[in-house]
Design an enzyme around this catalytic site. Structure first.
Site, PDB file in Angstrom:
ATOM      1  N   VAL B  16      -3.247  10.682 -20.757  1.00 17.52           N
ATOM      2  CA  VAL B  16      -3.198  10.149 -19.395  1.00 17.52           C
ATOM      3  C   VAL B  16      -4.579   9.643 -18.965  1.00 17.52           C
ATOM      4  CG1 VAL B  16      -2.624  10.629 -16.979  1.00 17.52           C
ATOM      5  CG2 VAL B  16      -1.249  11.639 -18.798  1.00 17.52           C
ATOM      6  N   LYS B 107       1.510  19.223 -13.295  1.00 19.91           N
ATOM      7  CA  LYS B 107       2.660  19.866 -12.640  1.00 19.91           C
ATOM      8  C   LYS B 107       2.541  21.387 -12.644  1.00 19.91           C
ATOM      9  CE  LYS B 107       5.202  19.528 -16.925  1.00 19.91           C
ATOM     10  NZ  LYS B 107       4.038  18.898 -17.576  1.00 19.91           N
ATOM     11  N   GLU B 131       1.283  12.382  -7.323  1.00 15.77           N
ATOM     12  CA  GLU B 131       2.480  11.596  -7.669  1.00 15.77           C
ATOM     13  C   GLU B 131       2.831  11.718  -9.149  1.00 15.77           C
ATOM     14  OE1 GLU B 131       5.574  10.017  -7.323  1.00 15.77           O
ATOM     15  OE2 GLU B 131       4.665   9.138  -5.540  1.00 15.77           O
ATOM     16  N   GLY B 189       7.510  12.122 -31.643  1.00 15.87           N
ATOM     17  CA  GLY B 189       6.442  12.511 -30.724  1.00 15.87           C
ATOM     18  C   GLY B 189       6.932  12.813 -29.320  1.00 15.87           C
ATOM     19  N   LYS B 207       8.632  20.799 -12.160  1.00 14.83           N
ATOM     20  CA  LYS B 207       8.773  19.551 -11.397  1.00 14.83           C
ATOM     21  C   LYS B 207       9.748  19.745 -10.234  1.00 14.83           C
ATOM     22  CE  LYS B 207       7.894  16.848 -15.584  1.00 14.83           C
ATOM     23  NZ  LYS B 207       8.589  16.253 -16.748  1.00 14.83           N
TER      24      LYS B 207
END
Lengths: 429, 429
Positions: B16, B107, B131, B189, B207
């Site tokens: 990320v 999360k 978000e 993956g 979540k």
């Protein structure tokens, strides 16, 4: 000085206005918790203050004098839900000039006069919010402006007219013809007595102009949107589409690539596996592709009293918060660029072509010859319904330039063996 | 004093983090236009500053010293993309204490330590945005907090784990068994070597705790979420589901009614006509019902470098704007209430029950008798695969109380004619 109440004035008390009133009343405490202070309707402009509105209103809240709304020092946010351009636009502009934040559900006004409205909002340091102008209650304007702000948006494809989507669903599921589906939609209140704005595609075109302007950061005006309605779609086309694994939808399509921006509304065939394909009845959906996020879709009810009012009240709450924090205009105009819109002839897609021809040898060859001469190559051919002397041919092309297709069709139309070009429908993949 | 640049510091440079770096670099000019000033990465915390990161980094931007990020006066926004609780949480808290706005994709941290984080954000007047912690690039946190703010949210139902959705899709489309589907997901993956967080439902539960907290304005902690994974789902169950016009999905379900709040993650059968039913492969979708808006759905990629980074960068841009306007914290904690969460026994739904029984007369009657005694009524019965002495019975109940069903199942399990309760799967309609 910190405010202890946010005053709201409504311009109009039709379906959406009543919904706004109901939500602000029924969900009052939750809304106050989120905003921080109460949000109260102070005045509502109507033509006839004596008419029964179907909701319990406080004495004196209705007024026939617009100045009691847009010139009222107790009103921080003006909510325009009367529709149309006149007098909505002058009222909205005057409200902004008076320092009010403006929330509107009026797609006509935003699509046709967005520039003036944004300039007035900027000049007066006010919010201009219009989530409800596109796709009713579905969050799409704010998600595009904020949640997807990191992306270069590549395309926006929307089912953004519930009336036509209902009609096409009925034609597809029940084999109804256009007129029967229209009569049904009218009987259910989904279509107006004069349905042209919906079935001719203009309603969708206004919404698409708004979406494209935000997606590509350039002002796309209504007259730059190519528009074709669904009036020529037949149950037969829908049945052929099904055989080819497509559904027929009225789509608003806006794309940007290195070759430029294109913006068009028309019926199109979509593969049954496309996320938009199962969006039926009066539901709307907007499918967005961005360079980072990939494909996302927003789905829900595109119209109706409470769904539309849900978006209006969210905008009121947002405008209230920025009033309280003294930071209006945080998300106003994002049309930084001026990008030309491609003419339709320069767009390219696949096409479905249905032809009525003489049933004799060589007819298909002569058609294929003309297409080939114009760089239109074929992906598939169906020949059906042979009835003695006449036959029906359905062709699906590969991706070709619209101009080349139109040139070819002009010649094909004149072939002595071709009785009629029954329909041409774009295929979006 | 007005700032002329927004400085960003990254904690972590995994998948990320690299995506965030790429978007901020590749879409730099569009981001600057929208924010108003350039947004620049000043420092990135990594363990090994010598490792090749697959992107071109400026000399000196990598650091192994966390203070160069969270104590850096040139950094306005700290972006936590390292994952896990330690040391992410102490770093995040310290960054907030230092007046930085915090953007996180974590999360686990938000679900388990949201309260501490929000308190630190409030105390230091900073933004806390997350978000990307739910459903990757799909806008859902901000739409719930802002666009749907006028609604009382009645339910949130999500396909919020891409790994299990991929596996269930493969099991459904190709008839694969659980182990084969898992091996395939691992080879691609999509699943980790230890897949338990995904297949046992814990990833989805985190979540869902976040979504439920926002939807119902009350803090739902992870241990209040009932969790059941997909490890017991067989190709046979999926095939029966198809016969009954259902698909099997791992759903996160949060509902609020007058009877209270319920929050649970488990496999469930959904009608094929439900908007979530066609959401296949690694796609995620969140279906939300509100009292005003009706049903809306948000669909897209729930994971991956650029989709997740799309959400992170949108949050960075939002935090940048509020830094520039000096109004951080506009949309921080919305957990105003403290609502109890119902125990699972008090929830009600329909159930699919697959039983292996002796193939002789009266067996079904004895099962039906026990169910009836416990107020469990049947909607349909399928009897199949009779192989001499054994038979398989599939029952679908009407909507019944979970506790009643569990009481009945305890007795049915002990019946001499019942060899095995092969599976029990909830049916969501």
């Amino acid at each position: 000085m910190s405010k202890n109440v946010i005053g709201v004035g409504l311009l109009g008390m039709g379906t959406v206005g009543r919904g706004v009133y109901r939500i602000l009343t029924e969900n009052r405490s939750g809304i106050e918790q989120k905003v921080g202070v109460p949000v109260e309707i102070k005045k509502i402009l109507v033509r006839d203050t004596a008419k029964n509105r179907g909701v319990q209103l406080e004495e004196g809240v209705l007024t026939a004098d617009v100045d009691e709304v847009i010139n009222n020092p107790d009103i921080d946010i003006v909510v325009e839900v009367m529709g149309g351009i006149k007098p909505a636009l002058p009222y909205a502009l005057k409200a902004l000039k008076n320092g009010k934040s403006l929330v509107t559900a009026n797609k006509d006004m935003v699509a046709e006069h967005g520039k003036e409205l944004f300039e007035a909002a900027e000049a007066n340091n006010s919010d201009l919010l219009f989530e409800a102008s596109v796709a009713g209650g579905i969050p799409i304007i704010r998600p595009l402006k904020e949640c997807l702000a990191a992306n270069r948006i590549q395309q926006v494809i929307g089912i953004i007219n519930g009336t036509t989507n209902y009609m096409l669903t009925r034609m597809s599921k029940e084999g109804l013809d256009f007129q029967t589906a229209l009569a049904e939609a009218q009987a259910l209140g989904y279509a107006e007595a004069d349905p042209s704005s919906d079935v001719e595609g203009y309603d969708a075109a206004r919404k698409l102009a708004i979406l494209a302007s935000i997606a590509f950061n350039t002002r796309v005006s209504l007259n730059q949107v190519y528009v074709e309605g669904i009036t020529r779609i037949t149950a037969e086309d829908i049945s052929y589409a099904a055989d080819l694994n497509y559904v027929v939808k009225l789509l608003g399509i806006a794309k940007e690539s290195e070759a430029g921006v294109e913006v068009h509304v028309h019926p199109a065939m979509l593969p049954k596996t496309h996320p938009l394909a199962p969006v039926d009845d009066v539901y709307n959906a907007v499918f967005v592709s961005g360079d980072a996020v990939g494909d996302v879709m927003f789905f829900g009810r595109g119209a109706g009293e409470l769904p539309t009012a849900s978006a209006v009240v969210a905008d009121i709450m947002s405008a209230a918060r920025s009033k309280l924090k003294h930071v209006p205009g945080l998300y106003n105009c994002t049309c930084f660029d001026e990008k030309p819109v491609k003419s339709m002839g320069l767009t390219s897609t696949k096409y479905y072509i249905r032809l009525n021809v003489d049933d004799r040898p060589g007819v298909l060859a002569s058609i294929a010859f003309v297409l080939g001469n114009n760089d239109v190559s074929l992906a598939s051919v169906i020949q059906k319904h042979t009835t003695g002397q006449a036959a029906e041919i359905v062709l699906v092309t590969h991706r070709v330039l619209e101009q080349n297709l139109q040139d070819a069709l002009k010649i094909i139309k004149e072939l002595s063996t071709v009785n009629e070009i029954a329909n041409v429908i774009r295929v979006e993949e």
